[in-house]
Design an enzyme around this catalytic site. Structure first.
Site, PDB file in Angstrom:
ATOM      1  N   ALA A 117     -13.164 -13.152   6.355  1.00  0.00           N
ATOM      2  CA  ALA A 117     -13.184 -11.748   5.968  1.00  0.00           C
ATOM      3  C   ALA A 117     -12.965 -11.662   4.470  1.00  0.00           C
ATOM      4  O   ALA A 117     -12.409 -12.580   3.870  1.00  0.00           O
ATOM      5  CB  ALA A 117     -12.088 -10.979   6.701  1.00  0.00           C
ATOM      6  N   TRP A 152       0.833  -1.198   0.000  1.00  0.00           N
ATOM      7  CA  TRP A 152       0.000   0.000   0.000  1.00  0.00           C
ATOM      8  C   TRP A 152       0.868   1.249   0.000  1.00  0.00           C
ATOM      9  O   TRP A 152       1.745   1.400   0.844  1.00  0.00           O
ATOM     10  CB  TRP A 152      -0.896   0.017   1.239  1.00  0.00           C
ATOM     11  CG  TRP A 152      -1.852  -1.124   1.261  1.00  0.00           C
ATOM     12  CD1 TRP A 152      -3.035  -1.195   0.588  1.00  0.00           C
ATOM     13  CD2 TRP A 152      -1.723  -2.356   1.989  1.00  0.00           C
ATOM     14  NE1 TRP A 152      -3.645  -2.386   0.855  1.00  0.00           N
ATOM     15  CE2 TRP A 152      -2.877  -3.114   1.707  1.00  0.00           C
ATOM     16  CE3 TRP A 152      -0.757  -2.873   2.842  1.00  0.00           C
ATOM     17  CZ2 TRP A 152      -3.086  -4.373   2.249  1.00  0.00           C
ATOM     18  CZ3 TRP A 152      -0.971  -4.132   3.390  1.00  0.00           C
ATOM     19  CH2 TRP A 152      -2.128  -4.877   3.081  1.00  0.00           C
ATOM     20  N   GLN A 177     -13.866   0.657  -1.288  1.00  0.00           N
ATOM     21  CA  GLN A 177     -13.779  -0.770  -1.015  1.00  0.00           C
ATOM     22  C   GLN A 177     -14.989  -1.191  -0.179  1.00  0.00           C
ATOM     23  O   GLN A 177     -15.628  -0.366   0.471  1.00  0.00           O
ATOM     24  CB  GLN A 177     -12.519  -1.098  -0.212  1.00  0.00           C
ATOM     25  CG  GLN A 177     -11.233  -1.120  -1.032  1.00  0.00           C
ATOM     26  CD  GLN A 177     -10.067  -1.704  -0.255  1.00  0.00           C
ATOM     27  OE1 GLN A 177     -10.102  -1.787   0.979  1.00  0.00           O
ATOM     28  NE2 GLN A 177      -9.025  -2.088  -0.961  1.00  0.00           N
ATOM     29  N   VAL A 231      -5.225 -12.690   7.382  1.00  0.00           N
ATOM     30  CA  VAL A 231      -6.038 -13.912   7.226  1.00  0.00           C
ATOM     31  C   VAL A 231      -5.128 -15.120   7.059  1.00  0.00           C
ATOM     32  O   VAL A 231      -3.983 -15.008   6.621  1.00  0.00           O
ATOM     33  CB  VAL A 231      -7.008 -13.809   6.013  1.00  0.00           C
ATOM     34  CG1 VAL A 231      -8.167 -12.887   6.318  1.00  0.00           C
ATOM     35  CG2 VAL A 231      -6.268 -13.381   4.759  1.00  0.00           C
ATOM     36  N   ARG A 260      -4.817   6.076  -1.658  1.00  0.00           N
ATOM     37  CA  ARG A 260      -3.441   5.610  -1.888  1.00  0.00           C
ATOM     38  C   ARG A 260      -2.660   6.644  -2.678  1.00  0.00           C
ATOM     39  O   ARG A 260      -3.216   7.360  -3.511  1.00  0.00           O
ATOM     40  CB  ARG A 260      -3.449   4.283  -2.643  1.00  0.00           C
ATOM     41  CG  ARG A 260      -4.167   3.236  -1.810  1.00  0.00           C
ATOM     42  CD  ARG A 260      -3.817   1.843  -2.136  1.00  0.00           C
ATOM     43  NE  ARG A 260      -4.700   0.952  -1.385  1.00  0.00           N
ATOM     44  CZ  ARG A 260      -4.927  -0.309  -1.687  1.00  0.00           C
ATOM     45  NH1 ARG A 260      -4.317  -0.845  -2.724  1.00  0.00           N
ATOM     46  NH2 ARG A 260      -5.723  -1.039  -0.953  1.00  0.00           N
ATOM     47  N   HIS A 298      -7.094   0.856   3.117  1.00  0.00           N
ATOM     48  CA  HIS A 298      -8.093  -0.174   2.836  1.00  0.00           C
ATOM     49  C   HIS A 298      -9.168  -0.111   3.926  1.00  0.00           C
ATOM     50  O   HIS A 298      -9.022   0.629   4.904  1.00  0.00           O
ATOM     51  CB  HIS A 298      -7.452  -1.577   2.753  1.00  0.00           C
ATOM     52  CG  HIS A 298      -6.600  -1.967   3.927  1.00  0.00           C
ATOM     53  ND1 HIS A 298      -6.016  -3.203   4.050  1.00  0.00           N
ATOM     54  CD2 HIS A 298      -6.221  -1.288   5.039  1.00  0.00           C
ATOM     55  CE1 HIS A 298      -5.325  -3.275   5.179  1.00  0.00           C
ATOM     56  NE2 HIS A 298      -5.434  -2.129   5.787  1.00  0.00           N
TER      57      HIS A 298
HETATM   58  N1  DAH Z   1      -7.485  -5.104   2.421  1.00  0.00           N
HETATM   59  C1  DAH Z   1      -7.034  -5.831   1.254  1.00  0.00           C
HETATM   60  C2  DAH Z   1      -6.509  -4.861   0.217  1.00  0.00           C
HETATM   61  O1  DAH Z   1      -6.811  -3.695   0.285  1.00  0.00           O
HETATM   62  C3  DAH Z   1      -8.152  -6.659   0.677  1.00  0.00           C
HETATM   63  C4  DAH Z   1      -8.513  -7.825   1.547  1.00  0.00           C
HETATM   64  C5  DAH Z   1      -7.956  -9.054   1.343  1.00  0.00           C
HETATM   65  C6  DAH Z   1      -9.440  -7.666   2.564  1.00  0.00           C
HETATM   66  C7  DAH Z   1      -8.274 -10.135   2.122  1.00  0.00           C
HETATM   67  C8  DAH Z   1      -9.786  -8.776   3.362  1.00  0.00           C
HETATM   68  C9  DAH Z   1      -9.189  -9.999   3.110  1.00  0.00           C
HETATM   69  O2  DAH Z   1     -10.667  -8.695   4.357  1.00  0.00           O
HETATM   70  O3  DAH Z   1      -9.554 -11.079   3.879  1.00  0.00           O
HETATM   71  O4  DAH Z   1      -5.836  -5.258  -0.689  1.00  0.00           O
END
Ligand code: DAH
Length: 346
Positions: free
Chosen positions: A314, A156, A217, A260, A203, A177
């Site tokens: 998630a 990021w 998002q 995760v 970003r 995010h």
């Molecule tokens: N936050 C991640 C991004 O911005 C996307 C993401 C991936 C969110 C996996 C999640 C997850 O909750 O389980 O690239």
């Protein structure tokens, strides 16, 4: 005396003819018919005349009074009429004309997809919650297993807020995010949890057709006793089919996200070419639409949730990508440049 009356008549009627405003007419009335008006004075002086002259003059003076009063009324009436005509002329309404078309507003394509997505998840028992766009390092990174120096921070390009705390650190940032909302939500609520959390993220990007510095998002989170990968797959499969068509197929592949374990990426088979290969899916037949995974035990522990008792899944996805795919939009910058030629197509 009769001559005086005749002169007065000519003068008074001549003046009245040329008047066309209310104050002028009132001054005229006072001047001739008022308590000290010219004609009133004459009428008052009549008793001083010799009887012969008085009769004749009296009758003429009274006639003149009646004439002046009548002329005054006529003048006032015609002035009123002129006023009405003027007003009607200025704002004439032709009720037979067809009306002007009313320009109706419409929902922005992002709002439309956000509502559609919220409705789909709501029907599966998810609530919808929003959170702050200015975040702290803790929620955006640390609490999601991304400590300082962790290579995942490079995923990021962060916009930091120009604020230094007493320790000389810069802890504030524009969230990169929506995942920090997982932490914020679990800090306040005990399982069972089923929630989606949409919002803007930021970003520091070199902006081009596929990169914006601000976009949306949607984060999803489900935590309870006995939640498994099967729940994750079933829920997201259902979402994909409702949004992109009942005959959609989905593909899950391993991916890495620090918060995760295991982590996956989900793709749908291309709804344009049905997997044959085309421009939209870049000849892959598959289109990646989101990242997901089982909530990391360390993340659960951090919010006082025992991972031996509770598990969860998630997911997170970029919102603009969905209408881009659905409608074949090839430039993300179109979404927020406020060009009606673009917006009015949705
Ligand atoms: N936050 C991640 C991004 O911005 C996307 C993401 C991936 C969110 C996996 C999640 C997850 O909750 O389980 O690239």
């Amino acid at each position: 005396m009769l001559d005086t009356l005749e002169e007065l008549k000519t003068k008074a009627l001549g003046e009245l003819k040329n008047l066309n405003d209310r104050s002028g007419i009132e001054a005229w009335r006072v001047g001739y018919l008022g308590r000290k008006g010219a004609l009133t004075k004459i009428l008052r002086s009549l008793p001083e005349l010799a009887i012969e002259e008085r009769r004749e003059a009296g009758s003429a003076a009274n006639k003149l009074k009646a004439l002046l009063e009548e002329s005054l009324t006529n003048k006032q009436e015609s002035l009123k009429k002129a006023d009405i005509e003027r007003i009607m002329g200025e704002s004439r309404i032709d009720v037979s004309l067809p009306g002007y078309p009313v320009r109706l507003g419409r929902l922005h394509p992002t709002t439309q997809i956000l509502r559609e997505t919220s409705a789909i998840f709501a029907s599966m028992g998810f609530e919808v919650v929003e959170g702050p766009e200015v975040e702290t390092d803790y929620y955006n990174f640390e609490a999601l297993n991304i400590p300082r120096g962790h290579p995942a921070r490079d995923m990021w390009d962060t916009l930091w807020v120009d604020y230094t705390d007493e320790k000389g650190e810069r802890p504030m940032l524009m969230r990169t995010h929506t995942s920090p909302m997982q932490i914020r939500f679990m800090e306040r609520r005990r399982p069972p949890i089923r929630v989606i959390m949409p919002g803007k993220v930021y970003r520091y990007e070199a902006i081009d057709a596929t990169h914006e510095s601000m976009f949306y998002q949607i984060e999803g989170l489900a935590v309870d006793k006995g939640i498994t990968m099967a729940h994750l797959k079933g829920t997201l499969y259902e979402y994909a089919r409702r949004l992109f068509g009942q005959d959609r197929r989905v593909r899950f592949r391993c991916d890495y996200f620090p918060f995760v374990e295991p982590g996956v990426e989900m793709a749908i088979d291309c709804f344009i070419c049905k997997g044959e290969g085309c421009r939209v899916c870049k000849n892959e037949g598959w289109i990646e639409i989101l990242g997901a995974g089982m909530v990391h035990p360390d993340v659960l522990r951090r919010v006082d949730c025992d991972p031996e008792i509770y598990t969860g899944f998630a997911f997170g996805m970029g919102l603009e990508r969905i209408p881009m795919l659905k409608y074949g939009i090839d430039d993300i910058r179109l979404f927020y440049s406020n060009d009606l030629r673009f917006l009015e197509q949705f």
